[in-house]
Design a protein around this motif. Structure first.
Motif, PDB file in Angstrom:
ATOM      1  N   PHE A 109      -5.698 -10.641  -0.746  1.00 17.37           N
ATOM      2  CA  PHE A 109      -5.341  -9.240  -1.442  1.00 17.37           C
ATOM      3  C   PHE A 109      -4.918  -8.473  -0.357  1.00 17.37           C
ATOM      4  O   PHE A 109      -5.555  -8.120   0.783  1.00 17.37           O
ATOM      5  CB  PHE A 109      -6.654  -8.594  -2.034  1.00 17.37           C
ATOM      6  CG  PHE A 109      -7.016  -9.439  -3.538  1.00 17.37           C
ATOM      7  CD1 PHE A 109      -5.888  -9.833  -4.190  1.00 17.37           C
ATOM      8  CD2 PHE A 109      -8.205  -9.367  -3.919  1.00 17.37           C
ATOM      9  CE1 PHE A 109      -6.146 -10.411  -5.473  1.00 17.37           C
ATOM     10  CE2 PHE A 109      -8.326  -9.907  -5.093  1.00 17.37           C
ATOM     11  CZ  PHE A 109      -7.307 -10.442  -6.108  1.00 17.37           C
ATOM     12  N   GLU A 110      -3.796  -7.567  -0.394  1.00 21.02           N
ATOM     13  CA  GLU A 110      -3.505  -6.705   0.590  1.00 21.02           C
ATOM     14  C   GLU A 110      -2.984  -5.146  -0.048  1.00 21.02           C
ATOM     15  O   GLU A 110      -3.544  -4.361   0.560  1.00 21.02           O
ATOM     16  CB  GLU A 110      -1.835  -7.268   0.896  1.00 21.02           C
ATOM     17  CG  GLU A 110      -2.101  -8.566   1.716  1.00 21.02           C
ATOM     18  CD  GLU A 110      -0.529  -9.006   1.841  1.00 21.02           C
ATOM     19  OE1 GLU A 110      -0.043  -9.088   2.891  1.00 21.02           O
ATOM     20  OE2 GLU A 110      -0.081  -9.856   0.837  1.00 21.02           O
ATOM     21  N   GLY A 111      -2.482  -5.124  -1.226  1.00 23.18           N
ATOM     22  CA  GLY A 111      -2.340  -3.955  -1.943  1.00 23.18           C
ATOM     23  C   GLY A 111      -3.342  -3.260  -2.664  1.00 23.18           C
ATOM     24  O   GLY A 111      -4.007  -4.242  -3.301  1.00 23.18           O
ATOM     25  N   LEU A 112      -3.845  -2.164  -2.949  1.00 26.15           N
ATOM     26  CA  LEU A 112      -4.740  -1.730  -3.747  1.00 26.15           C
ATOM     27  C   LEU A 112      -4.509  -0.258  -4.280  1.00 26.15           C
ATOM     28  O   LEU A 112      -3.888   0.669  -3.313  1.00 26.15           O
ATOM     29  CB  LEU A 112      -6.001  -1.567  -2.825  1.00 26.15           C
ATOM     30  CG  LEU A 112      -7.447  -1.137  -3.442  1.00 26.15           C
ATOM     31  CD1 LEU A 112      -7.705  -1.849  -4.731  1.00 26.15           C
ATOM     32  CD2 LEU A 112      -8.552  -1.217  -2.597  1.00 26.15           C
ATOM     33  N   ALA A 113      -4.799   0.053  -5.333  1.00 27.97           N
ATOM     34  CA  ALA A 113      -4.374   1.363  -6.070  1.00 27.97           C
ATOM     35  C   ALA A 113      -5.603   1.486  -7.323  1.00 27.97           C
ATOM     36  O   ALA A 113      -5.840   0.842  -7.816  1.00 27.97           O
ATOM     37  CB  ALA A 113      -3.033   1.465  -6.647  1.00 27.97           C
ATOM     38  N   ILE A 114      -5.895   2.964  -7.164  1.00 25.30           N
ATOM     39  CA  ILE A 114      -6.583   3.418  -8.676  1.00 25.30           C
ATOM     40  C   ILE A 114      -6.090   4.037  -9.493  1.00 25.30           C
ATOM     41  O   ILE A 114      -5.294   4.970  -9.037  1.00 25.30           O
ATOM     42  CB  ILE A 114      -7.894   4.152  -8.057  1.00 25.30           C
ATOM     43  CG1 ILE A 114      -8.756   3.475  -6.833  1.00 25.30           C
ATOM     44  CG2 ILE A 114      -8.621   4.783  -9.226  1.00 25.30           C
ATOM     45  CD1 ILE A 114      -9.954   4.344  -6.599  1.00 25.30           C
ATOM     46  N   GLY A 115      -6.000   3.742 -10.726  1.00 17.34           N
ATOM     47  CA  GLY A 115      -5.359   4.263 -11.741  1.00 17.34           C
ATOM     48  C   GLY A 115      -6.167   5.527 -12.209  1.00 17.34           C
ATOM     49  O   GLY A 115      -7.207   5.909 -11.735  1.00 17.34           O
TER      50      GLY A 115
ATOM     51  N   GLY B 171      -9.140   5.183 -13.715  1.00 16.61           N
ATOM     52  CA  GLY B 171     -10.114   4.490 -12.864  1.00 16.61           C
ATOM     53  C   GLY B 171     -10.117   2.733 -12.573  1.00 16.61           C
ATOM     54  O   GLY B 171     -11.133   2.368 -11.803  1.00 16.61           O
ATOM     55  N   SER B 172      -9.231   2.450 -13.227  1.00 12.95           N
ATOM     56  CA  SER B 172      -8.918   0.794 -13.043  1.00 12.95           C
ATOM     57  C   SER B 172      -8.652   0.451 -11.704  1.00 12.95           C
ATOM     58  O   SER B 172      -7.761   1.340 -10.972  1.00 12.95           O
ATOM     59  CB  SER B 172      -8.087   0.485 -14.098  1.00 12.95           C
ATOM     60  OG  SER B 172      -6.929   0.900 -14.180  1.00 12.95           O
ATOM     61  N   LEU B 173      -8.575  -0.587 -11.084  1.00  8.99           N
ATOM     62  CA  LEU B 173      -8.293  -1.139  -9.712  1.00  8.99           C
ATOM     63  C   LEU B 173      -7.080  -1.940  -9.934  1.00  8.99           C
ATOM     64  O   LEU B 173      -7.179  -2.812 -10.861  1.00  8.99           O
ATOM     65  CB  LEU B 173      -9.338  -1.924  -9.091  1.00  8.99           C
ATOM     66  CG  LEU B 173     -10.584  -0.900  -8.570  1.00  8.99           C
ATOM     67  CD1 LEU B 173     -11.558  -1.937  -7.819  1.00  8.99           C
ATOM     68  CD2 LEU B 173     -10.229   0.266  -7.763  1.00  8.99           C
ATOM     69  N   THR B 174      -6.120  -1.930  -9.331  1.00  8.34           N
ATOM     70  CA  THR B 174      -4.890  -2.760  -9.332  1.00  8.34           C
ATOM     71  C   THR B 174      -4.615  -3.355  -7.898  1.00  8.34           C
ATOM     72  O   THR B 174      -4.533  -2.461  -6.868  1.00  8.34           O
ATOM     73  CB  THR B 174      -3.626  -2.153  -9.927  1.00  8.34           C
ATOM     74  OG1 THR B 174      -3.856  -1.673 -11.245  1.00  8.34           O
ATOM     75  CG2 THR B 174      -2.501  -3.404  -9.934  1.00  8.34           C
TER      76      THR B 174
END
Length: 474
Positions: A427-433, A436-439
């Motif tokens: 896992f390299e990329g990470l974003a919060i919507g 509150g969800s994680l992508t």
């Protein structure tokens, strides 16, 4: 004996509730491969206000999913791409190829409030497609950074090189309320383009970090070096509500320009650094080293609503500065993640902890939610990587991806799990919507990476296929 066992169970339940709170529920909304028979990797991910997912990636595959609707032709061995997936991850909404005859990759990605995407990356291609509206139309040297703006239809609005006659690498990106784009990276060029009145107009060493601000039309507003006589590499950049820039990375310089520092001297081969630059981009308000006697590599920073700064990277120092009540005060093994929270108003470390097991632990990204929980993703080879509130406790391959959730005090993990198959999973990329969800995004060569509602059910070959997943952690 029965009463004793019941009493022990009650005590353990109480301790568990005190340490971890109530049991977490996790739901994977979707999880999928995305790739073909080449090498495919999604270094970064962004999520817009409507929940659409954007992958910043590089690929050597000629027929990525969606290519039938959005055809492209590879320009070289490895091209950069921005791929938009709809909210449910069930459809490719656009596929925009960027690249020239050589290696190109996107390493930073962000969305604005109306669905425009801004990307920063690195190119070795002199024929990388540059829109004449950009600041620098000509390739500078061996490698240049590039910055691109893409509209909601997937069309390039403007693009620009950013570099001098030697090597550049574009890493982090942020956008302010006026639509100005701020990027950070590294440069080896003595002729990197700087602006009049730059904070540091000349290179101070072999490699310096650079910071550049472009207006909404891709024209340069400010640009500066920052660094000392050694090597300084910028990785991450954020903005606060007052318009201050927070920049961070790794330095080997003994004379990095520190100010109001928490750690005023470099302790190891490479230390992490953090600097805060005022809104005029002419004054350093804060700059500090952070590290132990070996090597630190900082990858990501984030800010919470109170202006605290969270720093994340890896260390192989047994004396990295940790706090007394940290989740993990002792170095675990060959390489550990570190997570450090700073209060710059008080110039103090709120918490600082290792995160890792007996082997290589490679953190890649960090984000902080509104409640102050820090989420960390990466990959690990440690069989004893700390796992909390998860059924997945054992490595399935040589390396598995991980997601960890650290509480606001830094004293315990609220959640931590391994995700992967029998191969290598990262896992390299990470974003919060906004919900509150994680992508997460990354790469895998496992034939059995766990998928849920996937666009692509199987690994299609090459060194890696991209992976992307969205989940709830409640």
């Amino acid at each position: 004996m029965k009463k004793l066992l019941i009493a022990i169970m009650i005590i353990l339940t109480f301790v568990k509730d005190e340490l971890y709170g109530q049991e977490l529920s996790t739901t994977t909304l979707y999880s999928t491969y995305y790739g073909s028979n080449g090498t495919d990797d999604a270094d970064v991910v962004a999520v817009d206000s409507e929940g659409n997912t954007y992958l910043g990636c590089h690929s050597s595959s000629a027929d990525l999913p969606g290519a039938n609707r959005y055809p492209y032709t590879l320009s070289g061995g490895m091209d950069a791409f921005v791929v938009k997936l709809n909210k449910k991850g069930t459809e490719v909404a656009y596929l925009t190829k960027l690249g020239g005859a050589k290696w190109d990759a996107i390493q930073g990605l962000i969305s604005d409030s109306i669905g425009n995407i801004y990307a920063v990356g690195t190119t070795y291609s002199s024929d990388f497609p540059i829109n004449p509206n950009g600041f620098q139309p000509n390739f500078g040297g061996k490698s240049d950074a590039f910055v691109v703006k893409i509209n909601p239809k997937g069309e390039v609005v403007w693009s620009t090189f950013l570099g001098g006659s030697k090597d550049e690498d574009g890493r982090g990106i942020a956008i302010d309320q006026q639509g100005n784009v701020h990027v950070i990276g590294r440069t080896k060029s003595k002729d990197f383009p700087t602006s009049e009145g730059a904070l540091q107009s000349k290179s101070a060493g072999g490699i310096d970090a650079f910071i550049a601000t472009l207006d909404p039309n891709g024209k340069m507003l400010t640009s500066t070096y920052i660094g000392g006589s050694g090597d300084d590499i910028g990785f991450s950049i954020k903005l606060d509500s007052m318009g201050q820039l927070y920049i961070a990375g790794t330095t080997s310089s003994i004379n990095f320009p520190v100010k109001n520092a928490i750690q005023s001297e470099k302790k190891g081969k490479d230390d992490a650094f953090l600097a805060v630059i005022d809104p005029t981009r002419s004054i350093i308000n804060f700059a500090s080293y952070l590290g132990g006697k070996e090597t630190e590599r900082l990858y990501s920073i984030d800010l919470d609503s109170s202006g605290n700064v969270f720093m994340m990277g890896f260390t192989n120092s047994v004396d990295y500065p940790t706090t007394t009540k940290a989740f993990q005060t002792d170095f675990g093994g060959v390489r550990d993640a570190f997570v450090t929270r700073l209060n710059l108003n008080k110039r103090e470390i709120v918490y600082s902890t290792y995160l890792g097991g007996e082997k290589d632990d490679n953190p890649r990204n960090l984000v902080v939610n509104k409640q102050g929980y820090a989420f960390i993703v990466g990959n690990t080879a440690s069989k004893n990587f700390p796992i909390v509130n998860s059924q997945e406790r054992n490595l399935r391959g040589d390396d598995d991806a991980f997601i960890a959730m650290l509480d606001p005090s830094g004293s315990f993990l609220r959640y931590s799990t391994l995700i992967g198959g029998k191969g290598q999973d990262i896992f390299e990329g990470l974003a919060i919507g906004t919900d509150g969800s994680l992508t997460v995004s990354g790469a895998s060569n496992s034939i059995d990476f766990p998928t849920v509602n996937p666009i692509q059910t199987t690994f299609l070959g090459g060194r890696f296929d991209m992976i992307v997943a969205r989940l709830w952690v409640d």
